[in-house]
Design an enzyme around this catalytic site. Structure first.
Site, PDB file in Angstrom:
ATOM      1  CB  SER A 100     -10.729 -11.290   0.374  1.00  0.00           C
ATOM      2  OG  SER A 100     -11.892 -10.727  -0.483  1.00  0.00           O
ATOM      3  CG  HIS A 119      -9.583  -2.368   3.097  1.00  0.00           C
ATOM      4  ND1 HIS A 119      -9.512  -1.061   2.488  1.00  0.00           N
ATOM      5  CD2 HIS A 119      -9.411  -3.342   2.175  1.00  0.00           C
ATOM      6  CE1 HIS A 119      -9.319  -1.396   1.327  1.00  0.00           C
ATOM      7  NE2 HIS A 119      -9.263  -2.753   0.974  1.00  0.00           N
ATOM      8  CB  THR A 122      -7.149  -7.921   8.399  1.00  0.00           C
ATOM      9  OG1 THR A 122      -7.362  -6.853   7.881  1.00  0.00           O
ATOM     10  CG2 THR A 122      -7.510  -8.081   9.805  1.00  0.00           C
ATOM     11  CB  ILE A 173      -5.367 -11.830   2.389  1.00  0.00           C
ATOM     12  CG1 ILE A 173      -6.538 -12.740   1.676  1.00  0.00           C
ATOM     13  CG2 ILE A 173      -5.086 -12.191   3.634  1.00  0.00           C
ATOM     14  CD1 ILE A 173      -6.340 -14.113   1.592  1.00  0.00           C
ATOM     15  CB  SER A 189      -0.935   0.018   1.060  1.00  0.00           C
ATOM     16  OG  SER A 189      -0.056   0.056   2.190  1.00  0.00           O
ATOM     17  CG  ASP A 206      -3.463  -2.855  -1.762  1.00  0.00           C
ATOM     18  OD1 ASP A 206      -4.495  -2.853  -2.679  1.00  0.00           O
ATOM     19  OD2 ASP A 206      -3.743  -3.003  -0.692  1.00  0.00           O
TER      20      ASP A 206
HETATM   21  P1  13P Z   1      -8.276  -7.109   4.510  1.00  0.00           P
HETATM   22  O1  13P Z   1      -8.172  -6.089   5.450  1.00  0.00           O
HETATM   23  O2  13P Z   1      -9.450  -8.191   4.489  1.00  0.00           O
HETATM   24  O3  13P Z   1      -7.044  -8.173   4.627  1.00  0.00           O
HETATM   25  O4  13P Z   1      -8.281  -6.490   2.939  1.00  0.00           O
HETATM   26  C1  13P Z   1      -7.001  -6.278   2.488  1.00  0.00           C
HETATM   27  C2  13P Z   1      -7.048  -5.445   1.321  1.00  0.00           C
HETATM   28  O5  13P Z   1      -8.019  -5.452   0.579  1.00  0.00           O
HETATM   29  C3  13P Z   1      -5.939  -4.674   0.574  1.00  0.00           C
HETATM   30  O6  13P Z   1      -6.096  -4.010  -0.452  1.00  0.00           O
HETATM   31  O1  G3H Z   2      -5.947  -1.412   1.579  1.00  0.00           O
HETATM   32  C1  G3H Z   2      -5.938  -1.919   2.774  1.00  0.00           C
HETATM   33  C2  G3H Z   2      -4.566  -2.768   3.184  1.00  0.00           C
HETATM   34  O2  G3H Z   2      -4.862  -3.396   4.189  1.00  0.00           O
HETATM   35  C3  G3H Z   2      -3.406  -1.679   3.482  1.00  0.00           C
HETATM   36  O3  G3H Z   2      -3.469  -1.139   4.664  1.00  0.00           O
HETATM   37  O4  G3H Z   2      -2.721   1.367   4.154  1.00  0.00           O
HETATM   38  O5  G3H Z   2      -2.670   0.148   6.542  1.00  0.00           O
HETATM   39  O6  G3H Z   2      -0.997  -0.480   4.765  1.00  0.00           O
HETATM   40  P1  G3H Z   2      -2.621   0.098   5.124  1.00  0.00           P
HETATM   41 ZN    ZN Z   3      -7.977  -3.182  -0.679  1.00  0.00          ZN
END
Ligand code: 13P
Ligand code: G3H
Ligand code: ZN
Length: 353
Positions: A234, A198, A278, A276, A50, A83
């Site tokens: 997910s 998320h 979380t 994925i 991210s 991401d």
């Molecule tokens: P989760 O928070 O369900 O793991 O989703 C992660 C996600 O969609 C990252 O783009």
């Molecule tokens: O987009 C959601 C992902 O879980 C990334 O989260 O921005 O805390 O790294 P983050």
């Molecule tokens: Zn996402």
């Protein structure tokens, strides 16, 4: 083996009928856990970062770590994906830093919070797709906003997400609009809104068809059978890890994630990339808490982090197996990105003719 194009990987997944987990990383232990699981199951994988991860770990550090993972695991095809890119500039800086795939999340304005207009989303996503394809980089777009069909609340709690209350229409991707979006933008993969969000707090009870709209996946896939669908948010939020976190002093309220069986249903209807983050966070936190509590004399961080790496590996291994991704690595020969770029160019000239 080199990095693989996400498009090539998802095309293979579509041909063979499996799904590829896209796991988020921020540090070495997460990457080591994911890659150990990929090696154990002979699975290709998408590693994604991210904007927050890039800021936390630094682009060069992330890139070099993933390069090392590729070099150390020549049999495992690995795609490196941005991401939730919030602007075209974010996406292109990722390309500049060696990412082989980007997500332009134009479902939100560049503040990453305000739901955007359809016209804005089409324009910014088409721009990113056109230029990324010139260099063989794959592009994911998003249509619809992640959030809860239970409460109507947007998924602002984590990383990227809208704020406040959303309408039912915003929370569910429209199949007809999805077809128009893909035709106008040329994206390789489309993230859809079906009631996932998320973070750890997705559903207050085990989801039903009302709160997690797998039927909508089927309708979208029927309209755009050649576009790879992406499920964000997910994580399955394993109850066993929640119990371990609580037992060792953590405070996580009652909550439920996306059941693996629902994701498997999605995979039967065109879902090829499953995001994925979380689940890895929860398992690592549980493992660290448990080790700190049961071995209070320990002060070598490697002990905590090694336990966390094993926990991440176990979660990832289970997902590779459940999504049918296990055993697929040896069946793919990654093509260089310039070959992929030539394919996009050929597709463009066919369309123009
Ligand atoms: P989760 O928070 O369900 O793991 O989703 C992660 C996600 O969609 C990252 O783009
Ligand atoms: O987009 C959601 C992902 O879980 C990334 O989260 O921005 O805390 O790294 P983050
Ligand atoms: Zn996402």
């Amino acid at each position: 083996m080199a990095f693989i194009s996400m498009r090539q990987l998802l095309d293979h997944a579509a041909e063979q009928g499996y799904g590829v987990p896209a796991f988020n990383i921020n540090n070495m232990e997460q990457l080591l856990g994911i890659v150990a699981a990929a090696r154990k199951t002979d699975a290709p994988v998408i590693i994604q970062a991210s904007r927050g991860a890039r800021a936390y770990a630094n682009d060069l550090m992330l890139r070099r770590m993933v390069e090392a993972a590729v070099e150390m695991n020549p049999g495992i095809p690995i795609a490196l994906h941005q991401d939730h890119g919030d602007t075209a500039a974010t996406c292109f800086s990722a390309v500049q830093n060696g990412f082989t795939s980007v997500m332009m999340d134009g479902s939100l304005e560049s503040d990453g919070k305000t739901p955007s207009s359809y016209e804005y989303n089409v324009a910014v996503t088409a721009k990113v797709a056109e230029a990324s394809h010139w260099v063989g980089v794959s592009v994911e777009g998003e249509l619809g906003c992640l959030g809860s069909l239970e409460s109507g609340m947007a998924g602002e709690e984590d990383g990227s997400g809208a704020e406040g209350k959303l309408s039912h229409d915003q929370l569910l991707t429209d199949p007809v609009q999805a077809a128009d979006f893909v035709a106008k933008t040329g994206v390789d993969a489309l993230a859809i809104a079906i009631g996932t969000s998320h973070g750890a707090y997705k559903f207050s009870r085990k989801p039903t068809g009302e709160t997690l709209a797998i039927e909508r996946v089927k309708q979208i896939h029927a309209k755009i059978p050649n576009t790879h669908l992406v499920m964000h948010g997910s994580s399955s939020v394993p109850q066993e890890w929640l119990e371990i976190i609580r037992k060792y002093g953590g405070d996580i309220k009652e909550t439920y994630g996306v059941p693996v069986e629902e994701i498997q249903q999605g995979i039967r209807h065109g879902v090829r990339k499953i995001n994925i983050d979380t689940d890895i966070r929860l398992s690592m936190t549980g493992a660290i808490r448990r080790l700190m509590a049961t071995r209070p004399e320990e002060f070598d961080p490697r002990k905590f982090l090694a336990a966390a790496t094993v926990a991440a590996k176990d979660v990832c291994k289970a997902r590779f197996e459940a999504f049918g991704c296990a055993g697929q690595a040896e069946r793919i020969r990654p093509l260089p990105l310039d070959v992929i770029a030539a394919r996009y160019a050929a597709e463009d000239s066919r369309r123009a003719a």
